[in-house]
Motif scaffolding. Structure first.
Motif, mmCIF file in Angstrom:
data_model
loop_
_atom_site.group_PDB
_atom_site.id
_atom_site.type_symbol
_atom_site.label_atom_id
_atom_site.label_comp_id
_atom_site.label_asym_id
_atom_site.label_seq_id
_atom_site.Cartn_x
_atom_site.Cartn_y
_atom_site.Cartn_z
ATOM 1 N N THR A 12 -10.908 17.712 9.301
ATOM 2 C CA THR A 12 -12.005 18.422 8.632
ATOM 3 C C THR A 12 -12.209 19.837 9.168
ATOM 4 O O THR A 12 -12.831 20.662 8.507
ATOM 5 N N THR A 13 -11.678 20.133 10.349
ATOM 6 C CA THR A 13 -11.934 21.434 10.978
ATOM 7 C C THR A 13 -10.685 22.293 11.168
ATOM 8 O O THR A 13 -10.761 23.375 11.744
ATOM 9 N N THR A 14 -9.526 21.809 10.714
ATOM 10 C CA THR A 14 -8.277 22.554 10.878
ATOM 11 C C THR A 14 -7.485 22.510 9.577
ATOM 12 O O THR A 14 -7.897 21.868 8.596
ATOM 13 N N ASP A 15 -6.328 23.178 9.571
ATOM 14 C CA ASP A 15 -5.430 23.073 8.420
ATOM 15 C C ASP A 15 -4.321 22.058 8.674
ATOM 16 O O ASP A 15 -3.247 22.125 8.075
ATOM 17 N N TYR A 16 -4.591 21.086 9.567
ATOM 18 C CA TYR A 16 -3.667 19.985 9.784
ATOM 19 C C TYR A 16 -3.789 19.002 8.612
ATOM 20 O O TYR A 16 -4.747 19.034 7.831
ATOM 21 N N TYR A 17 -2.831 18.103 8.531
ATOM 22 C CA TYR A 17 -2.877 17.043 7.537
ATOM 23 C C TYR A 17 -2.399 15.747 8.196
ATOM 24 O O TYR A 17 -1.865 15.753 9.312
ATOM 25 N N ALA A 18 -2.577 14.614 7.510
ATOM 26 C CA ALA A 18 -2.068 13.328 7.975
ATOM 27 C C ALA A 18 -1.477 12.583 6.790
ATOM 28 O O ALA A 18 -1.844 12.844 5.634
ATOM 29 N N THR A 44 0.845 -1.193 0.000
ATOM 30 C CA THR A 44 0.000 0.000 0.000
ATOM 31 C C THR A 44 0.880 1.242 0.000
ATOM 32 O O THR A 44 1.910 1.285 0.667
ATOM 33 N N ASP A 45 0.483 2.237 -0.770
ATOM 34 C CA ASP A 45 1.241 3.485 -0.859
ATOM 35 C C ASP A 45 0.723 4.496 0.159
ATOM 36 O O ASP A 45 -0.475 4.533 0.468
ATOM 37 N N MET A 46 1.620 5.317 0.659
ATOM 38 C CA MET A 46 1.248 6.364 1.611
ATOM 39 C C MET A 46 0.854 7.626 0.849
ATOM 40 O O MET A 46 1.461 7.982 -0.170
ATOM 41 N N VAL A 47 -0.197 8.291 1.340
ATOM 42 C CA VAL A 47 -0.693 9.521 0.719
ATOM 43 C C VAL A 47 -0.964 10.554 1.808
ATOM 44 O O VAL A 47 -1.000 10.238 3.006
ATOM 45 N N ILE A 48 -1.182 11.780 1.396
ATOM 46 C CA ILE A 48 -1.525 12.869 2.311
ATOM 47 C C ILE A 48 -3.032 13.047 2.281
ATOM 48 O O ILE A 48 -3.654 13.062 1.205
ATOM 49 N N ILE A 49 -3.660 13.168 3.447
ATOM 50 C CA ILE A 49 -5.083 13.503 3.500
ATOM 51 C C ILE A 49 -5.259 14.791 4.296
ATOM 52 O O ILE A 49 -4.540 15.048 5.267
ATOM 53 N N CYS A 50 -6.224 15.592 3.867
ATOM 54 C CA CYS A 50 -6.493 16.866 4.513
ATOM 55 C C CYS A 50 -7.889 17.324 4.114
ATOM 56 O O CYS A 50 -8.552 16.679 3.297
ATOM 57 N N SER A 51 -8.329 18.437 4.667
ATOM 58 C CA SER A 51 -9.625 18.998 4.315
ATOM 59 C C SER A 51 -9.646 19.375 2.841
ATOM 60 O O SER A 51 -8.622 19.765 2.272
ATOM 61 N N THR A 52 -10.821 19.274 2.223
ATOM 62 C CA THR A 52 -10.947 19.672 0.809
ATOM 63 C C THR A 52 -10.697 21.167 0.624
ATOM 64 O O THR A 52 -10.419 21.614 -0.490
ATOM 65 N N GLU A 53 -10.791 21.940 1.723
ATOM 66 C CA GLU A 53 -10.533 23.378 1.660
ATOM 67 C C GLU A 53 -9.099 23.727 2.020
ATOM 68 O O GLU A 53 -8.731 24.910 2.085
ATOM 69 N N HIS A 54 -8.295 22.717 2.270
ATOM 70 C CA HIS A 54 -6.920 22.953 2.717
ATOM 71 C C HIS A 54 -6.092 23.601 1.593
ATOM 72 O O HIS A 54 -6.256 23.264 0.421
ATOM 73 N N PRO A 55 -5.184 24.527 1.923
ATOM 74 C CA PRO A 55 -4.314 25.131 0.903
ATOM 75 C C PRO A 55 -3.528 24.106 0.088
ATOM 76 O O PRO A 55 -3.223 24.338 -1.083
ATOM 77 N N LEU A 56 -3.215 22.934 0.686
ATOM 78 C CA LEU A 56 -2.476 21.909 -0.046
ATOM 79 C C LEU A 56 -3.262 21.384 -1.244
ATOM 80 O O LEU A 56 -2.673 20.879 -2.208
ATOM 81 N N CYS A 57 -4.587 21.483 -1.170
ATOM 82 C CA CYS A 57 -5.413 20.986 -2.270
ATOM 83 C C CYS A 57 -5.301 21.856 -3.513
ATOM 84 O O CYS A 57 -5.731 21.465 -4.605
ATOM 85 N N ARG A 58 -4.736 23.046 -3.363
ATOM 86 C CA ARG A 58 -4.554 23.928 -4.512
ATOM 87 C C ARG A 58 -3.230 23.653 -5.236
ATOM 88 O O ARG A 58 -2.949 24.201 -6.284
ATOM 89 N N GLU A 59 -2.410 22.787 -4.626
ATOM 90 C CA GLU A 59 -1.136 22.427 -5.234
ATOM 91 C C GLU A 59 -1.331 21.257 -6.203
ATOM 92 O O GLU A 59 -2.045 20.307 -5.898
ATOM 93 N N LYS A 60 -0.709 21.346 -7.388
ATOM 94 C CA LYS A 60 -0.797 20.241 -8.341
ATOM 95 C C LYS A 60 -0.123 19.016 -7.765
ATOM 96 O O LYS A 60 -0.656 17.905 -7.786
ATOM 97 N N GLU A 61 1.099 19.184 -7.280
ATOM 98 C CA GLU A 61 1.804 18.137 -6.539
ATOM 99 C C GLU A 61 2.460 18.794 -5.339
ATOM 100 O O GLU A 61 3.045 19.873 -5.455
ATOM 101 N N ILE A 62 2.349 18.159 -4.186
ATOM 102 C CA ILE A 62 2.808 18.768 -2.942
ATOM 103 C C ILE A 62 4.305 18.536 -2.772
ATOM 104 O O ILE A 62 4.779 17.397 -2.839
ATOM 105 N N THR A 63 5.022 19.617 -2.544
ATOM 106 C CA THR A 63 6.461 19.520 -2.299
ATOM 107 C C THR A 63 6.714 19.378 -0.802
ATOM 108 O O THR A 63 5.846 19.675 0.022
#
Length: 301
Positions: free
Chosen positions: A237-243, A168-187
């Motif tokens: 879902t309620t913060t700008d944290y990620y996992a 299984t591959d590891m991925v980043i999850i965050c809120s759909t409104e998170h600033p990271l979601c505006r990145e094409k690929e996260i650095t």
């Protein structure tokens, strides 16, 4: 299984785990005097004291701890012998103790366990969900019969074997409104600008993160650690944290209103394996779980 394990050894296990004569007697369905006599027989036979009697209950001595470790191994082997013998003469029955990784526990494992129980409805199962490190410690103490989880980088003792199940591959999850979601690929630079939520005592993650991020891995230290996916998802879902989690959890995360994002260049891959003692690897319960897993994932056994 009573004939395969000494009644006195069973009583000792109950006393050790309860730490109290009354509670152990209730668990075993015997009188306290009978339990006391059983303990005295073992202590006389071994010529040692297994417990210190205190006002709070029973506290195991060093010899008590040693006997418990061996008694757990004897009890485990006896249970698996009884399971296999019962399978030869009738529908398999008995009890198994399974450890499963947090993500597996809320993704593929419930369906896997249901498949197993449809095949063997008389087998009682107890399931402990947790981080791989903790589950493996319980496995090595014979408190679990086998573990289905990500394989640790550290080598296992020789008496344990692993059976590959999936990667299984590891991925980043965050809120759909998170600033990271505006990145094409996260650095790595973009990721370290935010705080991470992680699993409690997940030392395996720390090791993988150091390999993947190098010196930047310090910036990935979690702002919060939990054993609960529900708490993790609620925070995300309620913060700008990620996992950073296994991609197996993505469908559940998306149902909770979260988004999955890929890291530039990818993160890392985890190998999920069934881990057990070499002496149990060919047993019917282990084989049945491996077959059920293969059927669910479409992977050849």
């Amino acid at each position: 299984m009573r004939l395969l394990v000494s009644r006195h050894l069973e009583n000792f296990l109950a006393l050790y785990e309860a730490g109290n004569m009354r509670a152990a007697a209730q668990r075993k369905g015997v009188s306290q005097p009978a339990l006391t006599k059983s303990l005295q027989l073992i202590e006389n036979e071994l010529d040692v004291e297994l417990f210190e009697r205190t006002h709070k209950g029973l506290v195991a001595t060093e010899t008590g701890h040693i006997l418990y470790r061996h008694a757990c191994a004897i009890e485990q082997e006896a249970r698996f012998a009884a399971l296999e013998i019962s399978h030869m003469r009738e529908a398999m029955g008995g009890r198994i103790k399974i450890g499963v990784g947090q993500v597996l526990a809320v993704s593929i494992f419930p369906a896997l366990l249901a498949d197993f129980h449809r095949r063997f409805p008389n087998v009682e199962a107890s399931v402990e969900a947790g981080i791989s490190n903790g589950l493996l410690q319980s496995l090595m103490r014979d408190n679990l019969d086998f573990v289905i989880a990500a394989l640790p980088e550290a080598s296992l003792p020789d008496k344990f074997v692993t059976l590959p199940l999936l990667s299984t591959d590891m991925v980043i999850i965050c809120s759909t409104e998170h600033p990271l979601c505006r990145e094409k690929e996260i650095t790595a630079e973009a990721l370290t600008a935010f705080r991470r939520v992680g699993f409690l005592e997940d030392r395996e993650f720390e090791s993988r993160a150091r390999q993947c991020f190098g010196n930047r891995s310090e910036a990935l230290r979690p702002i919060l650690q939990t054993t609960s996916l529900n708490i993790m998802f609620g925070l995300l879902t309620t913060t700008d944290y990620y996992a950073i989690v296994s991609d197996m959890i993505v469908p559940k995360a998306e149902r909770e209103g979260l988004a999955a994002r890929n890291m530039e260049g990818g993160l890392w891959t985890l190998d999920v394996e069934l881990i057990c003692k070499a002496s149990l690897v060919s047993s019917k319960p282990i084989s049945a779980f491996k077959e059920a897993f293969s059927a669910r994932t479409g992977k050849a056994g």
